[in-house]
Design a protein around this motif. Structure first.
Motif: not given
Length: 193
Positions: A19-22, A85-90, A167-173
């Protein structure tokens, strides 16, 4: 007389450390399973190579490490775009995140084109998976990775359409797992002598 103590809420089992993972925890289960599968393939490759070092080295001479290096640069740059992209959406920049995802997908497609050109060159030279055990592993490992790149491209396209932080974090992982596998695969197949 009844017990008047307040009811305590049930503990939320959550996903524990996941649960601590993006991103979505299920993606991390998939990533872990894929890393285990690739690790098994890498171990089998190393074991087979140890049994025929001279044959593997001779077969490996037919690969172009510069082509593999170019693909490494392309894929790592694509991974950087996903991180941006993760940085931008955050930061609330949905449009900017989509632009970075598009850049990442473009580089992912370039990776695929370079790999297909490389495959075509090998097949036109008569080098197939049956040429030597090394090429069985070369085609098998790189094609399995290629399939992950294609899946990742589909995931990035879906996330570009349904853009949210999770969603972006999931795809990035997942995309970073694809990067990691290639970072291990490239030296193992192209460079290790």
């Amino acid at each position: 007389m009844t017990d008047a103590s307040p009811a305590r809420p049930l503990p939320n089992p959550g996903w524990g450390p996941l649960s601590a993972l993006p991103g979505n925890p299920l993606m991390w289960v998939l990533i872990l399973s894929e890393v285990v599968v690739f690790t098994a393939f890498f171990a089998l490759y190393a074991w087979q190579r140890a049994g025929d070092v001279a044959g593997f080295n001779a077969a490996q001479q037919n690969l172009d490490p510069l082509m593999g290096g170019l693909n490494t640069l392309v894929l790592l740059t694509s991974g950087l775009c996903v991180a941006l992209a993760v940085e931008a959406i955050s930061a609330g920049g949905r449009r900017r995140a989509r632009q970075w995802l598009a850049a990442s997908m473009g580089l992912g497609v370039l990776f695929c084109v370079i790999k297909l050109v490389e495959y075509a060159g090998k097949f036109s030279a008569g080098i197939t998976p049956e040429t030597h055990l090394f090429f069985g592993y070369y085609y098998g490992l790189t094609a399995f990775h290629f399939a992950h790149v294609l899946f990742g491209l589909g995931l990035l396209a879906l996330v570009s359409w349904r853009t949210s932080t999770e969603n972006v974090e999931t795809a990035a992982a997942f995309w970073h797992m694809v990067d990691l596998i290639w970072i291990l695969l490239y030296p193992l197949v192209y460079l290790l002598r």
